[in-house]
Design a protein around this motif. Structure first.
Motif, PDB file in Angstrom:
ATOM      1  N   TRP A 296      64.453   3.832  20.713  1.00 15.56           N
ATOM      2  CA  TRP A 296      64.677   2.526  21.342  1.00 15.56           C
ATOM      3  C   TRP A 296      65.819   2.566  22.338  1.00 15.56           C
ATOM      4  CZ3 TRP A 296      69.224  -0.033  20.794  1.00 15.56           C
ATOM      5  CH2 TRP A 296      69.894  -0.081  19.573  1.00 15.56           C
ATOM      6  N   ALA A 297      66.819   3.378  22.091  1.00 16.70           N
ATOM      7  CA  ALA A 297      67.912   3.483  23.070  1.00 16.70           C
ATOM      8  C   ALA A 297      67.401   4.059  24.391  1.00 16.70           C
ATOM      9  CB  ALA A 297      69.037   4.342  22.502  1.00 16.70           C
ATOM     10  N   TYR A 298      66.578   5.090  24.305  1.00 14.69           N
ATOM     11  CA  TYR A 298      66.012   5.703  25.514  1.00 14.69           C
ATOM     12  C   TYR A 298      65.160   4.689  26.279  1.00 14.69           C
ATOM     13  CZ  TYR A 298      62.986   8.450  28.508  1.00 14.69           C
ATOM     14  OH  TYR A 298      62.296   8.919  29.602  1.00 14.69           O
TER      15      TYR A 298
ATOM     16  N   MET B 218      65.251   1.480  26.085  1.00 13.06           N
ATOM     17  CA  MET B 218      66.060   0.392  26.605  1.00 13.06           C
ATOM     18  C   MET B 218      66.612   0.778  27.984  1.00 13.06           C
ATOM     19  SD  MET B 218      69.444  -1.500  25.087  1.00 13.06           S
ATOM     20  CE  MET B 218      68.633  -2.146  23.662  1.00 13.06           C
ATOM     21  N   LYS B 219      67.049   2.020  28.115  1.00 16.82           N
ATOM     22  CA  LYS B 219      67.519   2.520  29.412  1.00 16.82           C
ATOM     23  C   LYS B 219      66.382   2.467  30.434  1.00 16.82           C
ATOM     24  CE  LYS B 219      70.221   5.141  32.125  1.00 16.82           C
ATOM     25  NZ  LYS B 219      71.411   4.609  32.761  1.00 16.82           N
ATOM     26  N   GLN B 220      65.181   2.880  29.998  1.00 15.96           N
ATOM     27  CA  GLN B 220      64.029   2.888  30.896  1.00 15.96           C
ATOM     28  C   GLN B 220      63.560   1.483  31.278  1.00 15.96           C
ATOM     29  OE1 GLN B 220      63.009   5.837  32.262  1.00 15.96           O
ATOM     30  NE2 GLN B 220      64.811   6.479  31.111  1.00 15.96           N
ATOM     31  N   SER B 221      63.903   0.494  30.473  1.00  9.36           N
ATOM     32  CA  SER B 221      63.458  -0.876  30.743  1.00  9.36           C
ATOM     33  C   SER B 221      64.196  -1.511  31.919  1.00  9.36           C
ATOM     34  CB  SER B 221      63.627  -1.762  29.503  1.00  9.36           C
ATOM     35  OG  SER B 221      64.987  -2.130  29.329  1.00  9.36           O
TER      36      SER B 221
ATOM     37  N   GLY C 106      71.621   8.015  15.745  1.00 13.97           N
ATOM     38  CA  GLY C 106      71.327   7.360  17.019  1.00 13.97           C
ATOM     39  C   GLY C 106      72.297   7.766  18.115  1.00 13.97           C
ATOM     40  N   ALA C 107      73.584   7.825  17.789  1.00 11.21           N
ATOM     41  CA  ALA C 107      74.599   8.162  18.795  1.00 11.21           C
ATOM     42  C   ALA C 107      74.450   9.593  19.290  1.00 11.21           C
ATOM     43  CB  ALA C 107      75.995   7.935  18.219  1.00 11.21           C
TER      44      ALA C 107
ATOM     45  N   VAL D 129      72.171  13.574  23.223  1.00 11.23           N
ATOM     46  CA  VAL D 129      71.344  14.744  23.533  1.00 11.23           C
ATOM     47  C   VAL D 129      70.222  14.370  24.498  1.00 11.23           C
ATOM     48  CG1 VAL D 129      69.736  16.448  22.552  1.00 11.23           C
ATOM     49  CG2 VAL D 129      71.911  15.970  21.397  1.00 11.23           C
ATOM     50  N   VAL D 130      69.537  13.265  24.241  1.00 13.91           N
ATOM     51  CA  VAL D 130      68.468  12.820  25.137  1.00 13.91           C
ATOM     52  C   VAL D 130      69.030  12.525  26.530  1.00 13.91           C
ATOM     53  CG1 VAL D 130      66.821  10.941  25.600  1.00 13.91           C
ATOM     54  CG2 VAL D 130      66.938  11.986  23.336  1.00 13.91           C
ATOM     55  N   GLY D 131      70.200  11.900  26.582  1.00 10.54           N
ATOM     56  CA  GLY D 131      70.823  11.617  27.871  1.00 10.54           C
ATOM     57  C   GLY D 131      71.088  12.880  28.673  1.00 10.54           C
ATOM     58  N   VAL D 132      71.576  13.903  28.015  1.00  5.62           N
ATOM     59  CA  VAL D 132      71.883  15.161  28.703  1.00  5.62           C
ATOM     60  C   VAL D 132      70.611  15.918  29.052  1.00  5.62           C
ATOM     61  CG1 VAL D 132      72.947  17.447  28.406  1.00  5.62           C
ATOM     62  CG2 VAL D 132      74.190  15.386  27.703  1.00  5.62           C
ATOM     63  N   VAL D 133      69.710  16.091  28.068  1.00  2.00           N
ATOM     64  CA  VAL D 133      68.530  16.934  28.258  1.00  2.00           C
ATOM     65  C   VAL D 133      67.461  16.256  29.116  1.00  2.00           C
ATOM     66  CG1 VAL D 133      66.616  18.080  27.040  1.00  2.00           C
ATOM     67  CG2 VAL D 133      68.935  18.203  26.111  1.00  2.00           C
ATOM     68  N   VAL D 134      67.190  14.984  28.848  1.00  3.26           N
ATOM     69  CA  VAL D 134      66.085  14.298  29.532  1.00  3.26           C
ATOM     70  C   VAL D 134      66.549  13.583  30.801  1.00  3.26           C
ATOM     71  CG1 VAL D 134      64.287  12.520  29.272  1.00  3.26           C
ATOM     72  CG2 VAL D 134      64.845  14.028  27.354  1.00  3.26           C
TER      73      VAL D 134
END
Length: 106
Positions: A16-18, A20-23, A66-67, A72-77
């Motif tokens: 959901w955090a990812y 939310m950024k995409q929204s 979540g944090a 990790v998703v922020g850096v990798v994706v």
């Protein structure tokens, strides 16, 4: 079983955090719907895990997954900055999660 529920809730928090950024501030429909759906599911699984796990343990591990996962998703994706200080912060969070799990009687 409560630990499986808790880890699943934490993984959904990353999703959901990812999204939310995409929204883009809830201006895009599909990512907004995914955000809201996975948020509800994450909270639901967390609440079920809290039936038997201590509040402090469950909430700390949920937010930690979540944090660190969002980092990790922020850096990798998303190609966000990776620095020694940010990695150290993530390592400290994971260390705290391990200590919290080891201190739990469940």
């Amino acid at each position: 079983m409560p630990w499986i529920l808790l880890v699943s809730a934490g993984l959904l928090e990353i999703v959901w955090a990812y999204f939310m950024k995409q929204s883009q501030g809830f201006t895009r429909l599909a990512p907004t719907l995914i955000t809201l759906t996975t948020m509800i599911a994450s909270f639901g699984l967390l609440s079920m895990a809290m039936r038997t796990l201590p509040l402090g343990t469950a909430y700390t591990i949920w937010t930690g997954i979540g944090a660190v996962g969002a980092f990790v998703v922020g850096v990798v994706v998303l190609g966000e900055q990776l620095s020694l200080m940010r990695v150290l912060a993530a390592v400290l969070i994971v260390s705290g999660l391990v200590m919290m799990k080891l201190s739990s009687s469940h």
